[in-house]
Design a protein around this motif. Structure first.
Motif, PDB file in Angstrom:
ATOM      1  N   LEU A 336      20.091  -1.517  15.400  1.00 15.22           N
ATOM      2  CA  LEU A 336      20.108  -0.197  14.761  1.00 15.22           C
ATOM      3  C   LEU A 336      21.216   0.687  15.331  1.00 15.22           C
ATOM      4  N   HIS A 337      21.427   0.609  16.646  1.00 18.00           N
ATOM      5  CA  HIS A 337      22.478   1.409  17.280  1.00 18.00           C
ATOM      6  C   HIS A 337      23.846   0.997  16.769  1.00 18.00           C
ATOM      7  N   HIS A 338      24.050  -0.308  16.621  1.00 22.20           N
ATOM      8  CA  HIS A 338      25.325  -0.804  16.106  1.00 22.20           C
ATOM      9  C   HIS A 338      25.565  -0.313  14.679  1.00 22.20           C
ATOM     10  N   MET A 357      12.043  10.111  25.855  1.00 20.52           N
ATOM     11  CA  MET A 357      11.610   8.807  26.358  1.00 20.52           C
ATOM     12  C   MET A 357      12.558   7.713  25.861  1.00 20.52           C
ATOM     13  N   THR A 358      12.921   7.779  24.579  1.00 20.00           N
ATOM     14  CA  THR A 358      13.827   6.787  23.997  1.00 20.00           C
ATOM     15  C   THR A 358      15.188   6.834  24.670  1.00 20.00           C
ATOM     16  N   LEU A 359      15.699   8.045  24.859  1.00 21.35           N
ATOM     17  CA  LEU A 359      17.029   8.196  25.449  1.00 21.35           C
ATOM     18  C   LEU A 359      17.062   7.760  26.909  1.00 21.35           C
ATOM     19  N   SER A 360      15.924   7.932  27.613  1.00 19.94           N
ATOM     20  CA  SER A 360      15.891   7.496  29.016  1.00 19.94           C
ATOM     21  C   SER A 360      15.871   5.977  29.116  1.00 19.94           C
ATOM     22  N   ILE A 366      23.644   5.085  25.469  1.00 25.09           N
ATOM     23  CA  ILE A 366      24.177   6.447  25.494  1.00 25.09           C
ATOM     24  C   ILE A 366      25.468   6.482  26.300  1.00 25.09           C
ATOM     25  N   ASP A 367      25.470   5.795  27.447  1.00 31.00           N
ATOM     26  CA  ASP A 367      26.678   5.733  28.281  1.00 31.00           C
ATOM     27  C   ASP A 367      27.808   5.018  27.552  1.00 31.00           C
ATOM     28  N   SER A 373      33.489   7.715  23.030  1.00 32.00           N
ATOM     29  CA  SER A 373      33.867   9.078  22.632  1.00 32.00           C
ATOM     30  C   SER A 373      34.983   9.616  23.519  1.00 32.00           C
ATOM     31  N   ASP A 374      34.899   9.332  24.820  1.00 32.62           N
ATOM     32  CA  ASP A 374      35.929   9.799  25.746  1.00 32.62           C
ATOM     33  C   ASP A 374      37.294   9.226  25.375  1.00 32.62           C
TER      34      ASP A 374
END
Length: 386
Positions: A336-338, A357-360, A366-367, A373-374
């Motif tokens: 799903l993230h892809h 909770m999901t993001l942790s 996320i990283d 993005s950077d």
């Protein structure tokens, strides 16, 4: 004059308290004792006595404190062993309403509190004592484990406050820093690896082996293994392309139970291919499970599913240590993230209680997004000078 006035006020308050509770102090040998008598709402007489005070003032002060607690609704007579109180509390209030896995956690913590605090009574426990206990259990347990442990005990302590046994929650504000050296880290797959795993499982599938179909279903839904195993045909809505996740199956006791939490009780969309795959294994039976072994009519045990997963992983040439059936939820997230699915939608689909909770759990992705993005930001800034 002010000192004299305060002393007179103290004597007046003490005399008033003594009239209400019929308090008395007396000298016994070299020490003083305080005796308190009172009647409850039914008129029944109660008596409590405590000795060992060095001075008459200490005995009187204790009597005043008990009177104050009594007027605040505290049960000054009862002082159970905390470990025994915890056992009675969770077996009465929690056990009838929790999943088998949660019950085992309570049983473990029940043993821990008896081991560490033994016969210590609840009114003797202060915040310092509790922090010392937490520091001790943190030496050999992960931070997450100790947080869950403290959460259970804190709920019990709040119940003790409500019961009038104590006035303050001694578990509040505790510092938790567990030993995470041996904590098993989540195993993530890339999108390409997720595709390889799914294709291999599809190639290995056999309608007589429900374990493979469970593996495929978790990859395509992100549901927990117990939630997938619990599915029955009435939970599948072919027209709406949905499955209703309302239970969790425990393969150890072969019973249905509630979902992990209220957020886990959900209905999610599924794709056409998964519906077609489920039709391949449809068998009419008394219990109506979608995934069932022919011999029992029940879903396969988790260890059976996990064994099949290891076979598929070898066939897919994916060498991932500690990759288990729970890791398949991460595979679903990788897909799903892809595909750039929103994190809130992913969180709801997984049955998490909140987005944080999901993001942790998926901070790895996320990283990864931040790194991309950077680089994009850096390139766009450089483009200004072209």
């Amino acid at each position: 004059m002010l000192v004299g006035h305060c002393a007179l006020l103290h004597i007046t308050i003490l005399a008033d308290f003594q009239r209400k509770l019929n308090m008395a102090v007396r000298k016994r040998g070299k020490s003083w004792s305080a005796r308190i008598n009172w009647r409850d709402a039914n008129g029944q007489l109660h008596q409590m006595e405590k000795g060992g005070f060095k001075t008459k003032v200490e005995a009187e002060q204790y009597s005043v404190e008990q009177q104050y607690l009594h007027t605040k609704g505290v049960d000054i007579e009862s002082n159970p062993v905390f470990a025994d109180y915890f056992h009675e509390w969770w077996t009465t209030f929690k056990k009838p309403h929790i999943r088998h896995e949660t019950q085992k956690r309570y049983e473990t913590n029940d043993k821990i509190i008896h081991q560490y605090l033994g016969d210590v009574k609840i009114k003797r426990i202060k915040r310092l004592n509790w922090q010392q206990f937490i520091n001790d259990v943190c030496k050999t347990r992960s931070t997450t484990t100790v947080r869950l442990l403290n959460r259970q005990f804190r709920a019990c302590v709040k119940n003790a406050v409500a019961d009038g046994l104590i006035t303050l929650d001694f578990t509040q504000g505790v510092n938790i820093n567990g030993n995470d050296a041996n904590t098993r880290k989540p195993v993530f797959l890339s999108y390409a690896e997720a595709q390889t795993l799914l294709r291999t499982a599809m190639d290995d599938r056999d309608p007589t082996v429900p374990s493979t179909y469970i593996i495929i279903a978790i990859i395509l839904t992100g549901a927990r293994v117990g939630e997938i195993s619990a599915l029955k045909w009435h939970n599948l809505d072919i027209k709406k392309h949905t499955i209703a996740i309302h239970h969790s199956y425990n393969s150890d006791i072969k019973e249905l139970g509630p979902t992990k939490n209220t957020a886990s009780y959900r209905t999610i969309r599924i794709n056409t291919k998964l519906i077609d795959l489920l039709q391949e294994i449809k068998i009419d039976s008394k219990d109506g499970y979608i995934f069932q072994e022919a011999a029992t009519g029940l879903p396969p045990a988790n260890r059976t599913i996990n064994s099949k997963l290891q076979v598929i992983m070898r066939h897919a040439k994916l060498d991932k240590k500690d990759f288990t059936i729970h890791s398949l939820r991460h595979v679903h997230v990788a897909i799903l993230h892809h595909k750039s699915v929103d994190w809130m939608a992913i969180s709801k689909r997984l049955g998490h209680q909140n987005l944080s909770m999901t993001l942790s759990v998926y901070a790895y992705y996320i990283d990864e997004d931040k790194r991309k993005s950077d680089k994009e930001i850096e390139k766009k800034l450089d483009d200004l000078f072209i």
